[in-house]
Write an enzyme that holds these catalytic residues in place. Structure first.
Site, PDB file in Angstrom:
ATOM      1  N   CYS A  13       0.867  -1.181   0.000  1.00  0.00           N
ATOM      2  CA  CYS A  13       0.000   0.000   0.000  1.00  0.00           C
ATOM      3  C   CYS A  13       0.904   1.231   0.000  1.00  0.00           C
ATOM      4  O   CYS A  13       2.063   1.144  -0.411  1.00  0.00           O
ATOM      5  CB  CYS A  13      -0.974  -0.015   1.181  1.00  0.00           C
ATOM      6  SG  CYS A  13      -0.177   0.013   2.799  1.00  0.00           S
ATOM      7  N   ASN A  16       2.338   1.452   4.352  1.00  0.00           N
ATOM      8  CA  ASN A  16       2.642   0.175   5.028  1.00  0.00           C
ATOM      9  C   ASN A  16       2.321   0.240   6.531  1.00  0.00           C
ATOM     10  O   ASN A  16       2.988  -0.389   7.358  1.00  0.00           O
ATOM     11  CB  ASN A  16       4.099  -0.255   4.787  1.00  0.00           C
ATOM     12  CG  ASN A  16       4.409  -1.702   5.200  1.00  0.00           C
ATOM     13  OD1 ASN A  16       5.527  -2.024   5.559  1.00  0.00           O
ATOM     14  ND2 ASN A  16       3.440  -2.586   5.156  1.00  0.00           N
ATOM     15  N   CYS A  18      -1.405   0.723   7.341  1.00  0.00           N
ATOM     16  CA  CYS A  18      -2.840   0.409   7.470  1.00  0.00           C
ATOM     17  C   CYS A  18      -3.221  -0.829   6.646  1.00  0.00           C
ATOM     18  O   CYS A  18      -3.415  -1.915   7.186  1.00  0.00           O
ATOM     19  CB  CYS A  18      -3.705   1.596   7.043  1.00  0.00           C
ATOM     20  SG  CYS A  18      -3.467   3.083   8.048  1.00  0.00           S
ATOM     21  N   ARG A  19      -3.344  -0.670   5.324  1.00  0.00           N
ATOM     22  CA  ARG A  19      -3.907  -1.753   4.497  1.00  0.00           C
ATOM     23  C   ARG A  19      -2.972  -2.933   4.316  1.00  0.00           C
ATOM     24  O   ARG A  19      -3.373  -4.089   4.517  1.00  0.00           O
ATOM     25  CB  ARG A  19      -4.317  -1.204   3.124  1.00  0.00           C
ATOM     26  CG  ARG A  19      -5.495  -0.258   3.209  1.00  0.00           C
ATOM     27  CD  ARG A  19      -5.640   0.563   1.956  1.00  0.00           C
ATOM     28  NE  ARG A  19      -4.535   1.503   1.792  1.00  0.00           N
ATOM     29  CZ  ARG A  19      -4.326   2.265   0.729  1.00  0.00           C
ATOM     30  NH1 ARG A  19      -5.167   2.184  -0.289  1.00  0.00           N
ATOM     31  NH2 ARG A  19      -3.306   3.103   0.687  1.00  0.00           N
ATOM     32  N   SER A  20      -1.718  -2.688   3.903  1.00  0.00           N
ATOM     33  CA  SER A  20      -0.859  -3.852   3.606  1.00  0.00           C
ATOM     34  C   SER A  20      -0.453  -4.646   4.858  1.00  0.00           C
ATOM     35  O   SER A  20      -0.406  -5.878   4.784  1.00  0.00           O
ATOM     36  CB  SER A  20       0.334  -3.478   2.738  1.00  0.00           C
ATOM     37  OG  SER A  20       1.188  -2.575   3.377  1.00  0.00           O
ATOM     38  N   ASP A 130      -8.202   3.716   1.041  1.00  0.00           N
ATOM     39  CA  ASP A 130      -7.278   4.187   2.069  1.00  0.00           C
ATOM     40  C   ASP A 130      -8.078   4.648   3.294  1.00  0.00           C
ATOM     41  O   ASP A 130      -8.858   5.594   3.209  1.00  0.00           O
ATOM     42  CB  ASP A 130      -6.477   5.360   1.471  1.00  0.00           C
ATOM     43  CG  ASP A 130      -5.439   5.901   2.435  1.00  0.00           C
ATOM     44  OD1 ASP A 130      -5.443   5.486   3.610  1.00  0.00           O
ATOM     45  OD2 ASP A 130      -4.626   6.734   1.994  1.00  0.00           O
TER      46      ASP A 130
END
Ligand code: 4NP
Length: 163
Positions: A13, A16, A18-20, A130
């Protein structure tokens, strides 16, 4: 006896945090539940360096913990061109990060790149939004999308690599 090389998956993401890392933790958890530890390796990275060495965002950690996924040991790092030598799958959370990865992808390695949500075609969305500037609901939504795509990716890997 010939031992099988593990399949290596990298989730990417922007920051690095939150999402990934959420994808990293959820996918790792699923691999363990499915008895695939040792056959599949997982990591995550960001296309920007804003949060390098930081642990995942507190809101991402709290949302994941509600689903028994502990993100606390993870630390942010930036994706590099070398990642394309190491990883078999380099999966972006959205098109912006896919484009960022295309910029650093060595020639001939483009086949490793894709959007993570392409493994959950029934969702009808192709990007993990996001959640950084939003509220906690955004983090739960991220987890829902990531859980679906993780299951889809596991079935793809089982078929493709005969696991
Ligand atoms: P991520 O979220 O890409 O899912 O880790 C973000 C984290 C930080 C920022 C943006 C997105 N930031 O602008 O600092």
């Amino acid at each position: 006896m010939k031992t099988r090389n593990s399949i290596k998956v990298l989730f990417v993401c922007l920051g690095n945090i939150c999402r990934s890392p959420t994808a990293h933790g959820v996918f790792q958890h699923l691999i363990e539940q499915e008895g695939l530890s040792g056959l599949i390796e997982v990591d995550s990275a960001g296309t920007h360096a804003y949060h390098v060495k930081e642990p995942p965002d507190r809101r991402a950690q709290q949302a994941a913990l509600k689903r028994e996924v502990d993100l606390s040991p993870l630390r942010a790092r930036r994706a590099t061109a070398d990642d394309f030598d190491v990883f078999d799958y380099v999966l972006a959370m959205d098109r912006e990060n896919l484009a960022n990865l295309e910029q650093i992808c060595p020639k001939g390695m483009e086949y490793k790149l894709g959007l993570f949500l392409s493994y959950a075609p029934d969702l009808g969305v192709s990007e993990v939004p996001d959640p950084y500037y939003g509220g906690t609901a955004g983090f739960d939504r991220v987890l829902d999308l990531i859980e679906d795509a993780s299951r889809g990716l596991i079935s793809h890997l089982r078929k493709e690599h005969k696991l």
